[in-house]
Design a protein around this motif. Sequence first.
Motif, mmCIF file in Angstrom:
data_model
loop_
_atom_site.group_PDB
_atom_site.id
_atom_site.type_symbol
_atom_site.label_atom_id
_atom_site.label_comp_id
_atom_site.label_asym_id
_atom_site.label_seq_id
_atom_site.Cartn_x
_atom_site.Cartn_y
_atom_site.Cartn_z
ATOM 1 N N TRP A 1 0.450 -1.326 0.095
ATOM 2 C CA TRP A 1 0.142 -0.130 0.348
ATOM 3 C C TRP A 1 0.922 1.205 0.059
ATOM 4 N N PRO A 2 1.358 1.745 -1.056
ATOM 5 C CA PRO A 2 1.532 1.108 -2.152
ATOM 6 C C PRO A 2 3.065 0.250 -2.480
ATOM 7 N N LEU A 3 3.516 -0.998 -3.010
ATOM 8 C CA LEU A 3 4.024 -1.105 -3.160
ATOM 9 C C LEU A 3 5.256 -1.225 -4.251
ATOM 10 N N TRP A 4 6.620 -0.721 -4.375
ATOM 11 C CA TRP A 4 7.112 -0.087 -5.585
ATOM 12 C C TRP A 4 7.613 -1.539 -6.239
ATOM 13 N N VAL A 5 7.040 -1.422 -7.008
ATOM 14 C CA VAL A 5 7.257 -3.326 -7.894
ATOM 15 C C VAL A 5 8.766 -3.144 -9.039
ATOM 16 N N ARG A 6 9.018 -1.866 -9.758
ATOM 17 C CA ARG A 6 10.013 -1.639 -11.130
ATOM 18 C C ARG A 6 9.671 -0.330 -11.111
ATOM 19 N N THR A 7 11.207 0.041 -11.648
ATOM 20 C CA THR A 7 11.680 1.659 -12.419
ATOM 21 C C THR A 7 12.766 1.166 -13.338
ATOM 22 N N ASP A 8 12.160 1.033 -14.869
ATOM 23 C CA ASP A 8 12.626 1.932 -15.357
ATOM 24 C C ASP A 8 13.783 3.170 -16.000
ATOM 25 N N VAL A 9 15.034 3.092 -16.224
ATOM 26 C CA VAL A 9 15.199 4.188 -16.790
ATOM 27 C C VAL A 9 15.581 4.145 -18.078
ATOM 28 N N LEU A 10 15.300 5.428 -18.471
ATOM 29 C CA LEU A 10 15.045 5.516 -20.266
ATOM 30 C C LEU A 10 15.469 6.175 -20.640
ATOM 31 N N THR A 11 16.341 5.978 -21.830
ATOM 32 C CA THR A 11 17.342 7.426 -22.539
ATOM 33 C C THR A 11 16.216 7.763 -23.718
ATOM 34 N N ASN A 12 16.683 9.071 -24.229
ATOM 35 C CA ASN A 12 14.887 9.360 -24.418
ATOM 36 C C ASN A 12 15.047 8.851 -26.039
ATOM 37 N N GLU A 13 15.774 7.975 -26.253
ATOM 38 C CA GLU A 13 15.478 6.699 -27.538
ATOM 39 C C GLU A 13 14.960 5.757 -27.556
ATOM 40 N N VAL A 14 14.331 5.316 -26.025
ATOM 41 C CA VAL A 14 14.043 4.409 -25.878
ATOM 42 C C VAL A 14 12.791 4.541 -25.482
ATOM 43 N N ARG A 15 12.724 5.670 -24.457
ATOM 44 C CA ARG A 15 11.432 6.420 -24.208
ATOM 45 C C ARG A 15 10.332 6.938 -25.280
ATOM 46 N N GLU A 16 11.158 7.587 -27.085
ATOM 47 C CA GLU A 16 10.494 7.773 -28.447
ATOM 48 C C GLU A 16 9.467 6.534 -28.782
ATOM 49 N N ARG A 17 10.865 5.235 -28.572
ATOM 50 C CA ARG A 17 10.336 3.849 -29.466
ATOM 51 C C ARG A 17 9.340 3.344 -28.402
ATOM 52 N N LEU A 18 9.044 3.296 -26.857
ATOM 53 C CA LEU A 18 8.407 3.069 -26.211
ATOM 54 C C LEU A 18 6.619 3.500 -26.348
ATOM 55 N N LEU A 19 6.812 4.963 -26.254
ATOM 56 C CA LEU A 19 6.103 5.689 -27.245
ATOM 57 C C LEU A 19 5.265 5.385 -28.646
#
Length: 192
Positions: free
Chosen positions: A172-190
């Motif tokens: 409540w809440p449990l932090w389950v995951r963190t991704d560190v994204l480069t700008n290039e990875v973020r653009e590809r995810l979008l």
Amino acid sequence: MKRILTLACMLTLMLVPSCAQMTKKDTGNGPLSERVNKFWKKTKKAVNGVVEQVENDFANENSGLRRIAGKYYMNIYDTNVYKGEDGEALRDLCLQQFVAKYPAVKVRSCVIPQTDWMTETVETNGQVTGYAQTLFCYILAKDGDEGYINAKFVFERQKEVGGTFVDSRAKWPLWVRTDVLTNEVRERLLTK
């Protein structure tokens, strides 16, 4: 994940003996080093096939993840869909944890991309004895000019049949995951 690793080990153990069965062509003429090299190449090819299959199974089991350049990343959620009365309070709890860990970032979004709590039945000996509900919250933050941080939190609550829901303080809440994204990875995810 443990199940996938177990599956990979089992498949590898099954493949190695079958690759070890050298044919007459493998055991025939030629120096030992050449025959061992042929054997090793056959075994490596078989193991690589198993690894690829396990990776594909992992991607299918974790459909909320996308593979980019050989790594898995969470999808980016930036639209809040949840309209429950507790929505703002739940998002605030996640923001407090996130900002405490990353005080220098600029939060772009903090959203719950579900319309309502996901409900599952809890069974004991084949009988429904209660219900469990889950809600996810995602935070996307800009980390200077270098990239982004995408974090996922989960809320979970349960109730027995005929009772009321009780929050799971462990989640409540449990932090389950963190991704560190480069700008290039973020653009590809979008882009889908």
